[in-house]
Design a protein around this motif. Structure first.
Motif, mmCIF file in Angstrom:
data_model
loop_
_atom_site.group_PDB
_atom_site.id
_atom_site.type_symbol
_atom_site.label_atom_id
_atom_site.label_comp_id
_atom_site.label_asym_id
_atom_site.label_seq_id
_atom_site.Cartn_x
_atom_site.Cartn_y
_atom_site.Cartn_z
ATOM 1 N N ASP A 424 0.857 -1.192 0.000
ATOM 2 C CA ASP A 424 0.000 0.000 0.000
ATOM 3 C C ASP A 424 0.895 1.244 0.000
ATOM 4 O O ASP A 424 1.688 1.436 0.929
ATOM 5 N N VAL A 425 0.740 2.108 -1.005
ATOM 6 C CA VAL A 425 1.656 3.245 -1.131
ATOM 7 C C VAL A 425 1.443 4.289 -0.047
ATOM 8 O O VAL A 425 2.377 5.055 0.272
ATOM 9 N N ASP A 426 0.242 4.379 0.517
ATOM 10 C CA ASP A 426 -0.030 5.397 1.522
ATOM 11 C C ASP A 426 0.206 4.920 2.952
ATOM 12 O O ASP A 426 0.461 5.717 3.851
ATOM 13 N N ARG A 427 0.111 3.627 3.175
ATOM 14 C CA ARG A 427 0.185 3.094 4.536
ATOM 15 C C ARG A 427 1.492 3.439 5.260
ATOM 16 O O ARG A 427 1.451 3.779 6.459
ATOM 17 N N PRO A 428 2.646 3.391 4.620
ATOM 18 C CA PRO A 428 3.878 3.712 5.357
ATOM 19 C C PRO A 428 3.871 5.109 5.969
ATOM 20 O O PRO A 428 4.366 5.304 7.085
#
Length: 499
Positions: A424-428
Motif C-alpha cells: 500500500d503506497v499510503d500506509r507507510p
C-alpha cells in the motif's frame, strides 16, 4: 602496536600525540575460540585526566577551533588513511569483534564515507544576518563548544565512535575518546589511522581503551568536558545524564532499541523474509536497530511464522574465518550466557518457535556462539518484549489492524527505529506518522545515510547524529548585536531631497 617478549601484540593509548602505556594490562580474546589475540594498556581515570587536559590545551591554544580549512583537510586525510588500510582494519575487526568479514567490511566502508562527509561539512556555514530594525544589525555565528567527551561501545566500535568524533572535529571541538576493552586491538588501529593524519594538531584527538568505567565516569563528570556523546544502553545513558547534570554540559545520547518490524497482509513475503532474517542476525543481533520484534498481521501470520522459522534455523553460524559463516559469535562468553538465559526465561510464558541458544558441543563450543531464536508472545508487557536482548533473538507478535499494530509497536519505552512492510503506497506514511520512532523504513531495514539525522524517541536517547544536526551537537550559537544608525548628515540629506 608493539610486540611483547612472548611475541603477542601489545597496544597502547594515544594521548596528546604520544603513545602511552598503562599500569594495568588487559587481554583481548578471540570470541570465536577464546584464545588470546594480544594485550592492551587498560586505561582508567589517569588516562581520562590526561586526555581531557590535552584536549583542553589544544582547544584553548591552537588554531583548530577557528580554522575550518585545517579541519576539512585533516578529516579528508583521515578518510584517505582509512581507505588505504581498510583491509587491515576489516580483518582485525572481524577477528576481534566476531563479525563475519562482509559485516566488518560494511562497517568500515560506511565509516570512510562518513568522515569525508564531515570533512566537507567543516567548510560550510549556517549563520544568519539581518538588519532587524533600522540601523540595528544582528547576526548569529556558530562556534565550537570546546572539549567533546566521546564514549562508544564494542558492538561497532569503528563507525559508532567516528559517528560522534567526526562531527565534533568538523565543528572545531577537540576530543577525549574512550573505547571498551573487548575491541582493544581494533581500537588501537583506529587510533593509529585517525591520529596519524599529517595535518592533525597535537592534542586535538586523544583516545584510550578501558575495560572498566573510572575513565568514562571522569569524562562525564569533569567540568573540563563541555559536551558528551555516548552510544550504549539506556540504563547507562540515564546514569550519564544524571552525573553530567552538575555542570549542565551538552548531551547527545543514542541508547537502546527494540525495533518493531510491522508486516501487513499485503506485504511481499518473498522480499521480506530474507531481510527480516538479516535484521535478527546481522552483527549477531548486537545492534541497537536489530529487528527484534516481528509484528505480523493475522492474515499472513501462519505463512510468515513457518517461513521465518525455517530461515532462522538454516542460518549458518561460525567464525569469520569460515567463508560459509552467515553469523559469527557474540562478543564474549558472558554475553552468550546472558542471551541464553533470556530465551530460557521467555519459555516460561511464551512459545519458543525456534530455540537456538548456546552451541555447547563440537568445534564451536569453545567460542561465544549462539543460534538465533524466535519467540511467539501475545502480551506486550512480557520481559522479552520490553527489554533489549542484544543478541539474535526476536519476538513474533500477531496484530489485527493498523491501530493494533501501532499500539503494539509503541508499547515499549524505546523509540529508535521501526520498519513497515506493505504494498500500500499510503500506509507507510499513515502508520509511520503514528510510530514513536526516530527512523521508519518502508520495505527495507537498516538503511542509514550520512546526510540525514538519526536518533531516538522516548528512552532511546536525546539529540541526533548524522546530517547537519550532528555538527550542531558540538557547537554553541553566539548572537552579535551591532547598532549602526544612519548618520545625521545622511538623514538631513534625505530630508532635503524629500523637501
Amino acid at each position: 602496536m608493539s610486540s611483547t617478549t612472548t611475541g603477542t601484540v601489545h597496544v597502547r593509548n594515544l594521548i596528546d600525540g604520544v603513545w602511552t602505556d598503562s599500569g594495568t594490562i588487559g587481554e583481548s580474546l578471540d570470541p570465536a575460540t577464546g584464545e588470546v589475540l594480544g594485550t592492551f594498556a587498560d586505561g582508567g581515570a589517569d588516562e581520562a585526566r590526561a586526555a581531557i587536559d590535552a584536549a583542553r590545551r589544544a582547544f584553548g591554544t591552537g588554531d583548530w577551533s577557528r580554522d575550518r580549512d585545517l579541519r576539512a583537510r585533516t578529516l579528508f586525510e583521515m578518510a584517505d588513511r582509512m581507505a588505504a588500510r581498510q583491509d587491515e582494519l576489516i580483518a582485525l575487526l572481524s577477528r576481534e569483534n566476531g563479525k563475519i568479514p562482509s559485516e566488518a567490511a560494511l562497517e568500515v566502508g560506511l565509516t570512510i564515507s562518513k568522515i569525508r562527509y564531515y570533512g566537507a561539512l567543516a567548510l560550510t556555514e549556517s549563520g544568519r544576518a539581518s538588519e532587524v530594525k533600522p540601523g540595528l544589525y544582528s547576526m548569529t555565528l556558530r562556534q565550537p563548544v570546546g572539549v567533546a567527551g566521546v564514549i562508544a561501545p564494542w558492538n561497532s566500535p569503528v563507525i559508532l565512535s567516528v559517528r560522534s568524533f567526526a562531527p565534533a572535529l568538523a565543528a572545531g571541538a577537540t576530543v577525549a575518546l574512550k573505547l571498551p576493552g573487548q575491541t582493544a586491538l581494533t581500537n588501537s588501529l583506529l587510533f593509529d589511522i585517525i591520529g596519524g593524519a599529517p595535518s592533525l594538531p597535537r592534542g586535538v584527538f586523544n583516545a584510550f581503551t578501558e575495560s572498566g568505567s573510572a575513565g568514562a565516569r571522569l569524562i562525564v563528570a569533569d567540568p573540563g568536558v563541555d559536551v558528551i556523546s555516548y552510544t550504549g544502553s539506556t540504563r547507562v545513558g540515564r546514569a550519564i545524564m544524571a552525573d553530567a547534570s552538575a555542570s549542565l554540559k551538552g548531551m547527545s545520547l543514542e541508547l537502546g532499541g527494540k525495533t518493531p518490524m510491522i508486516v501487513f497482509d499485503d506485504a511481499d513475503l518473498d522480499a521480506a523474509v530474507p531481510v527480516l532474517t538479516k535484521a535478527i542476525t546481522t552483527f549477531t543481533g548486537q545492534f541497537c536497530m536489530t529487528g527484534s520484534r516481528i509484528l505480523v498481521q493475522r492474515g499472513v501470520a501462519d505463512e510468515l511464522r513457518t517461513r521465518l522459522s525455517a530461515a532462522l534455523e538454516a542460518v549458518r553460524v561460525g567464525p569469520g574465518s569460515d567463508p560459509d559463516s552467515e553469523m559469527g559469535p557474540l562478543i564474549d562468553q558472558a554475553n552468550a550466557d546472558r542471551v541464553e538465559r533470556a530465551v530460557a526465561d521467555a519459555a516460561e510464558y511464551a512459545e519458543v518457535l525456534v530455540r537456538g541458544g548456546r552451541i555447547t558441543d563440537g568445534p564451536l563450543a569453545a567460542g561465544a556462539f549462539v543460534r538465533p531464536s524466535l519467540v511467539e508472545v501475545e502480551e506486550v508487557d512480557r520481559p522479552i518484549v520490553q527489554r533489549e536482548v542484544f543478541g539474535p533473538v526476536a519476538t513474533f507478535e500477531v496484530f489485527d489492524d493498523e491501530a493494533d499494530a501501532i499500539g503494539r509497536a509503541n508499547a515499549t519505552e524505546f523509540g529508535l527505529a521501526a520498519g513497515i512492510w506493505t504494498r500500500d503506497v499510503d500506509r507507510p506514511l499513515r502508520v509511520g506518522r503514528e510510530l514513536d520512532a526516530g527512523t521508519v523504513w518502508t520495505n527495507t531495514w537498516a538503511v542509514i545515510v550520512d546526510q540525514m539525522e538519526e536518533g531516538g524517541f522516548k528512552q532511546s536517547g536525546v539529540g541526533r547524529l548524522n546530517g547537519e544536526r550532528a555538527l550542531e551537537e558540538f557547537q554553541e550559537i553566539k548572537h552579535f548585536v551591532h547598532p549602526a544608525p544612519r548618520s545625521e548628515s545622511r538623514r538631513r540629506t534625505g530630508e532635503e531631497v524629500t523637501a
